[in-house]
Design an enzyme around this catalytic site. Structure first.
Site, PDB file in Angstrom:
ATOM      1  CE  LYS A  45      -3.295  -0.125   3.304  1.00 27.81           C
ATOM      2  NZ  LYS A  45      -3.953  -0.524   4.576  1.00 27.81           N
ATOM      3  CE  LYS A  47      -1.801   4.399   5.796  1.00 22.27           C
ATOM      4  NZ  LYS A  47      -3.134   4.242   6.323  1.00 22.27           N
TER       5      LYS A  47
END
Ligand code: C2G
Length: 153
Positions: A45, A47
């Site tokens: 992602k 992240k």
């Protein structure tokens, strides 16, 4: 018939925005399942997280309104989860507005207004202000105060 609600997220540095969302989602049904993104999936992602997956999972699992936690390993596990758990509602914050409308063929899809004024990114950026130079300046000040105290003794 039991109405099962499902959501997914990273839930890093768990805060009131996460709690508000989970409580609102639980209020829509009888059972709440939360898919917590694994560290590997967060990399996918894009992240970075402060708290490792095992601990994020334990924190979410201990939230009163959460009934089941599962790992979130991929974007496309949602369909299988919805079928396997006989989910009635998929819900997520409205920062994802429209992104999961494809799930409407399987269950109700709801987007919940985000809690304003709080985010993991904002919390991390507060820590981020304390950079190495700030810490070095702080140490110099502490050493200076220490030298004054030594003279007073
Ligand atoms: N959230 C919120 N209010 C905030 C911050 C977050 O309502 N102030 C909600 C988000 O909208 C999301 C949930 O809390 O529904 C978890 O947020 P994140 O941990 O940032 O999750 P995210 O990275 O959005 O992952 O497949 C879906 C993804 O895994 C969602």
């Amino acid at each position: 018939m039991k109405r099962t609600v499902i959501t997914y997220g990273t839930f890093d540095l768990f805060h009131i925005g996460h709690l508000n969302l989970l409580k609102k989602l639980k209020g829509l049904g009888d059972e709440l399942i939360v898919g917590v993104s694994t560290d590997e999936f967060n990399e996918e992602k894009g992240k970075s997280t402060i708290i490792k997956f095992e601990d994020r999972l334990s924190i979410v699992e201990s939230i009163k309104c959460v009934d089941i936690v599962i790992p979130e390993n991929s974007w496309d596990q949602k369909e299988k989860d919805i079928q396997n758990y006989n989910v009635s509602i998929f819900g997520i914050g409205d920062d994802w507005q429209g992104k999961f409308d494809n799930l409407k063929t399987l269950c109700e899809v709801v987007y919940i207004p985000r809690t304003t004024g709080i985010s993991t990114t904002a919390i991390k950026s507060k820590f981020g202000f304390v950079n190495r130079k700030d810490l070095e300046d702080l140490k110099k000040s502490i050493d200076f105060v220490g030298s004054i105290l030594d003279k007073l003794n």
